[in-house]
Design a protein around this motif. Structure first.
Motif, short mmCIF file in Angstrom:
data_model
loop_
_atom_site.label_atom_id
_atom_site.label_comp_id
_atom_site.label_asym_id
_atom_site.label_seq_id
_atom_site.Cartn_x
_atom_site.Cartn_y
_atom_site.Cartn_z
N ALA A 28 -74.66 22.77 7.70
CA ALA A 28 -75.40 22.35 6.52
C ALA A 28 -75.75 23.36 5.63
CB ALA A 28 -76.62 21.34 6.80
N LEU A 29 -76.29 24.30 6.11
CA LEU A 29 -76.62 25.74 5.34
C LEU A 29 -75.28 26.25 4.97
CD1 LEU A 29 -78.69 27.63 4.25
CD2 LEU A 29 -78.70 28.85 6.19
N HIS A 30 -74.48 26.24 5.53
CA HIS A 30 -73.09 26.87 5.13
C HIS A 30 -72.67 26.28 4.02
CE1 HIS A 30 -68.76 28.28 6.48
NE2 HIS A 30 -69.16 28.69 5.33
N GLN A 31 -72.63 24.88 3.87
CA GLN A 31 -72.05 24.08 3.13
C GLN A 31 -72.79 24.39 1.82
OE1 GLN A 31 -71.31 19.94 3.62
NE2 GLN A 31 -70.30 20.41 5.39
N MET A 32 -74.00 24.30 1.78
CA MET A 32 -75.18 24.71 0.56
C MET A 32 -74.93 26.15 -0.13
SD MET A 32 -76.53 21.85 -0.09
CE MET A 32 -78.23 21.91 -1.07
N LEU A 33 -74.83 27.11 0.85
CA LEU A 33 -74.60 28.25 0.16
C LEU A 33 -73.03 28.84 -0.32
CD1 LEU A 33 -77.00 30.42 2.75
CD2 LEU A 33 -77.30 29.71 0.46
N ALA A 34 -72.06 27.90 0.26
CA ALA A 34 -70.87 28.05 0.01
C ALA A 34 -70.63 27.70 -1.46
CB ALA A 34 -69.99 27.39 0.91
N LEU A 35 -71.61 26.25 -1.75
CA LEU A 35 -71.46 25.69 -3.14
C LEU A 35 -72.01 26.80 -3.92
CD1 LEU A 35 -72.37 22.06 -2.23
CD2 LEU A 35 -70.15 22.80 -3.17
N LEU A 36 -73.39 27.36 -3.60
CA LEU A 36 -73.88 28.17 -4.35
C LEU A 36 -73.09 29.32 -4.74
CD1 LEU A 36 -76.52 29.35 -5.76
CD2 LEU A 36 -77.00 30.48 -3.54
N ASP A 37 -72.29 29.89 -3.89
CA ASP A 37 -71.18 30.98 -4.23
C ASP A 37 -70.22 30.47 -5.11
OD1 ASP A 37 -72.23 33.09 -2.77
OD2 ASP A 37 -70.78 33.28 -1.34
N ALA A 38 -69.70 29.28 -5.15
CA ALA A 38 -68.72 28.83 -6.03
C ALA A 38 -69.45 28.82 -7.41
CB ALA A 38 -68.53 27.53 -5.83
N LEU A 39 -70.64 28.57 -7.66
CA LEU A 39 -71.39 28.78 -8.93
C LEU A 39 -71.58 30.15 -9.24
CD1 LEU A 39 -74.46 26.48 -8.73
CD2 LEU A 39 -72.17 25.97 -10.06
N ARG A 40 -71.62 31.11 -8.26
CA ARG A 40 -71.88 32.47 -8.68
C ARG A 40 -70.45 33.18 -8.97
NH1 ARG A 40 -73.45 37.07 -4.91
NH2 ARG A 40 -72.10 36.01 -3.32
N ILE A 41 -69.37 33.08 -8.05
CA ILE A 41 -67.99 33.79 -8.37
C ILE A 41 -66.68 32.80 -8.41
CG2 ILE A 41 -68.91 35.37 -6.53
CD1 ILE A 41 -67.05 34.17 -4.59
N GLY A 42 -67.08 31.50 -8.65
CA GLY A 42 -65.78 30.60 -8.83
C GLY A 42 -65.32 30.46 -10.10
N ARG A 43 -64.23 29.86 -10.32
CA ARG A 43 -63.49 29.67 -11.58
C ARG A 43 -64.17 28.27 -12.35
NH1 ARG A 43 -58.45 31.49 -8.58
NH2 ARG A 43 -58.87 29.67 -7.59
N SER A 44 -63.65 28.11 -13.50
CA SER A 44 -64.18 26.90 -14.26
C SER A 44 -64.40 25.70 -13.22
CB SER A 44 -63.75 26.74 -15.56
OG SER A 44 -64.22 25.59 -16.07
#
Length: 92
Positions: A56-72
């Motif tokens: 569950a933590l992995h999913q939340m932090l992966a989503l945070l990274d998508a905000l941090r480094i992801g494309r639009s």
């Protein structure tokens, strides 16, 4: 390219919504990681280890990274999913 723990669009829940080629998805470097990809510095040095123990933590932090480094598109999907998970879209 490093071995590590998938993040952003390489990890659930975005991995099921965004198709990518093997090796394109970013990883947090870790010797016991299950994927290879471009390395991304985690927001804290023990993130990869903690996420391997807590999905569950992995999913939340992966989503945070998508905000941090992801494309639009990745950022938009991550924002929507995080809002739903945090119940920020519901009136109190």
């Amino acid at each position: 390219m490093k071995r590590g723990v998938p993040t952003s669009f390489g990890a659930a829940p975005l991995s099921s919504l965004i198709a990518g080629k093997a090796g394109d998805a970013p990883v947090w470097p870790h010797p016991q990681g299950t994927a290879r990809g471009p390395s991304v510095a985690p927001i804290y040095r023990t993130v990869a280890q903690a996420c391997m123990a807590d999905p569950a933590l992995h999913q939340m932090l992966a989503l945070l990274d998508a905000l941090r480094i992801g494309r639009s598109r990745e950022r938009a999907l991550a924002q929507k999913l995080l809002t739903e998970r945090l119940h920020l879209g519901h009136a109190a």
